[in-house]
Scaffold this motif. Structure first.
Motif, PDB file in Angstrom:
ATOM      1  N   LEU A  27       0.810  -1.212   0.000  1.00 55.29           N
ATOM      2  CA  LEU A  27       0.000   0.000   0.000  1.00 55.29           C
ATOM      3  C   LEU A  27       0.848   1.269   0.000  1.00 55.29           C
ATOM      4  CD1 LEU A  27      -2.430  -1.352   2.715  1.00 55.29           C
ATOM      5  CD2 LEU A  27      -3.091  -0.862   0.369  1.00 55.29           C
ATOM      6  N   ASN A  28       2.156   1.114   0.232  1.00 55.08           N
ATOM      7  CA  ASN A  28       3.077   2.248   0.329  1.00 55.08           C
ATOM      8  C   ASN A  28       2.666   3.228   1.439  1.00 55.08           C
ATOM      9  OD1 ASN A  28       5.513   3.359  -0.629  1.00 55.08           O
ATOM     10  ND2 ASN A  28       4.420   4.911  -1.798  1.00 55.08           N
ATOM     11  N   HIS A  29       2.175   2.664   2.531  1.00 58.05           N
ATOM     12  CA  HIS A  29       1.745   3.487   3.654  1.00 58.05           C
ATOM     13  C   HIS A  29       2.922   3.876   4.540  1.00 58.05           C
ATOM     14  CE1 HIS A  29      -2.796   2.264   3.686  1.00 58.05           C
ATOM     15  NE2 HIS A  29      -2.477   3.114   2.727  1.00 58.05           N
ATOM     16  N   ASN A  30       2.768   5.069   5.148  1.00 55.66           N
ATOM     17  CA  ASN A  30       3.834   5.566   6.012  1.00 55.66           C
ATOM     18  C   ASN A  30       3.903   4.854   7.358  1.00 55.66           C
ATOM     19  OD1 ASN A  30       4.891   7.680   4.393  1.00 55.66           O
ATOM     20  ND2 ASN A  30       3.121   8.941   4.880  1.00 55.66           N
ATOM     21  N   SER A  94      -1.408   2.330   7.911  1.00 57.64           N
ATOM     22  CA  SER A  94      -2.265   3.444   7.503  1.00 57.64           C
ATOM     23  C   SER A  94      -1.408   4.450   6.765  1.00 57.64           C
ATOM     24  CB  SER A  94      -2.983   4.088   8.700  1.00 57.64           C
ATOM     25  OG  SER A  94      -2.083   4.722   9.569  1.00 57.64           O
ATOM     26  N   SER A  95      -2.059   5.224   5.898  1.00 57.67           N
ATOM     27  CA  SER A  95      -1.297   6.150   5.060  1.00 57.67           C
ATOM     28  C   SER A  95      -0.648   7.230   5.918  1.00 57.67           C
ATOM     29  CB  SER A  95      -2.193   6.780   3.999  1.00 57.67           C
ATOM     30  OG  SER A  95      -3.258   7.468   4.613  1.00 57.67           O
ATOM     31  N   ASP A  96      -1.338   7.638   6.969  1.00 60.06           N
ATOM     32  CA  ASP A  96      -0.807   8.656   7.877  1.00 60.06           C
ATOM     33  C   ASP A  96      -1.457   8.446   9.232  1.00 60.06           C
ATOM     34  OD1 ASP A  96       0.141  11.238   8.965  1.00 60.06           O
ATOM     35  OD2 ASP A  96       0.502  11.748   6.866  1.00 60.06           O
ATOM     36  N   SER A  97      -1.255   9.382  10.156  1.00 61.24           N
ATOM     37  CA  SER A  97      -1.842   9.214  11.494  1.00 61.24           C
ATOM     38  C   SER A  97      -2.935  10.241  11.757  1.00 61.24           C
ATOM     39  CB  SER A  97      -0.758   9.304  12.567  1.00 61.24           C
ATOM     40  OG  SER A  97      -0.072  10.526  12.476  1.00 61.24           O
ATOM     41  N   ARG A  98      -3.557  10.733  10.702  1.00 62.13           N
ATOM     42  CA  ARG A  98      -4.705  11.616  10.880  1.00 62.13           C
ATOM     43  C   ARG A  98      -5.886  10.796  11.375  1.00 62.13           C
ATOM     44  NH1 ARG A  98      -3.524  13.434   4.880  1.00 62.13           N
ATOM     45  NH2 ARG A  98      -3.925  11.195   4.787  1.00 62.13           N
ATOM     46  N   ASP A 101      -7.675   8.585   8.875  1.00 67.88           N
ATOM     47  CA  ASP A 101      -6.945   7.525   8.163  1.00 67.88           C
ATOM     48  C   ASP A 101      -7.340   6.151   8.683  1.00 67.88           C
ATOM     49  OD1 ASP A 101      -4.087   9.660   8.161  1.00 67.88           O
ATOM     50  OD2 ASP A 101      -5.393   9.186   6.468  1.00 67.88           O
ATOM     51  N   THR A 102      -7.723   5.285   7.774  1.00 64.99           N
ATOM     52  CA  THR A 102      -8.107   3.927   8.112  1.00 64.99           C
ATOM     53  C   THR A 102      -6.869   3.072   8.343  1.00 64.99           C
ATOM     54  OG1 THR A 102     -10.109   4.107   6.799  1.00 64.99           O
ATOM     55  CG2 THR A 102      -9.316   1.885   7.273  1.00 64.99           C
ATOM     56  N   GLN A 103      -6.934   2.200   9.322  1.00 65.85           N
ATOM     57  CA  GLN A 103      -5.897   1.187   9.486  1.00 65.85           C
ATOM     58  C   GLN A 103      -6.351  -0.087   8.781  1.00 65.85           C
ATOM     59  OE1 GLN A 103      -4.260   0.479  13.388  1.00 65.85           O
ATOM     60  NE2 GLN A 103      -4.171   2.658  13.877  1.00 65.85           N
TER      61      GLN A 103
END
Lengths: 114, 111
Positions: A27-30, A94-98, A101-103
């Motif tokens: 997913l190339n998630h951070n 998840s893409s970020d920690s907002r 943002d879905t896990q």
């Protein structure tokens, strides 16, 4: 399909014998997370990586370590497994920690300690 | 602090029955709310989510509405199937924060 992959799905180890669980993502998630889930309980967060930054939960035992050598892979190392460490281990990204943002979770690795 | 409370299970229903699983939360700020489903021996799958008050999340016949006035996010489905048997987790997430789970509710649907 982009996904979170965990290997192996089932792992058996002996009391005190180090074990490593693997997680990879396409997913190339951070952000990558490791959770421990015991029977009939909610998942418990152990730690997470935001990119290369490691964030440990205050109550995670020192016996648990993690490595993230690159964006795609993250490992959970249990240095000296005890009987109480038998559980399902879940990796998530998840893409970020907002807050929005879905896990996304992998299928889990079921760890048995003999 | 942040917390999520779900109705206790197990919930046992007959096929085609109406499902409600109650979820209430306590949070500072304006969290996003999620429902995850876990089938036996599997990881968690996102079922639906809502990111602000009055949003309705829906997926596969399941729905939940973010109710700020009652701090609730109840999961509903009009007609359950045997294949819906699983554990359902309600969760919230605040900005920069962890995913906070409820204790999970086991659903068993009988033919």
């Amino acid at each position: 399909d982009a996904m979170v992959i965990q290997n192996p799905r089932y792992q058996v180890t002996q009391f005190g014998k180090p074990v490593t669980l693997s997680c990879s993502q396409t997913l190339n998630h951070n952000v990558m997370y490791w959770y421990q889930q015991k029977s009939s309980q909610a998942p418990k967060l152990l730690f997470h990586y935001y990119d290369k930054d490691f964030n440990n939960e205050a109550d995670t035992p020192d016996n648990f370590q993690s490595r993230r050598p690159n964006t795609s892979f993250c490992f959970l190392d249990i240095r000296s497994p005890g009987l109480g460490d038998a559980a399902m281990y879940l990796c998530a990204t998840s893409s970020d920690s907002r807050r929005t943002d879905t896990q996304y979770f992998g299928p889990g690795t079921r760890l048995t300690v003999l | 602090g942040n917390s999520v409370t779900q109705m206790e299970g197990p919930v046992t229903l007959s096929e085609e029955a109406f499902l409600t699983i109650n979820c209430t939360y306590t949070a500072t700020g304006y969290p996003s709310l999620f429902w995850y489903v876990q089938y036996p021996g599997e990881g968690l799958q996102l079922l639906l989510k809502a990111t602000k008050a009055d949003d309705k999340g829906s997926n596969k016949g399941f729905e939940a509405t973010y109710r700020k006035e009652t701090t609730s996010f109840h999961l509903e489905k009009g007609s359950v199937q045997v294949s819906d048997s699983a554990v359902y987790f309600c969760a919230l997430r605040n900005q920069g924060g962890k995913l906070i789970f409820g204790q999970g509710t086991e659903l068993s649907v009988k033919p």
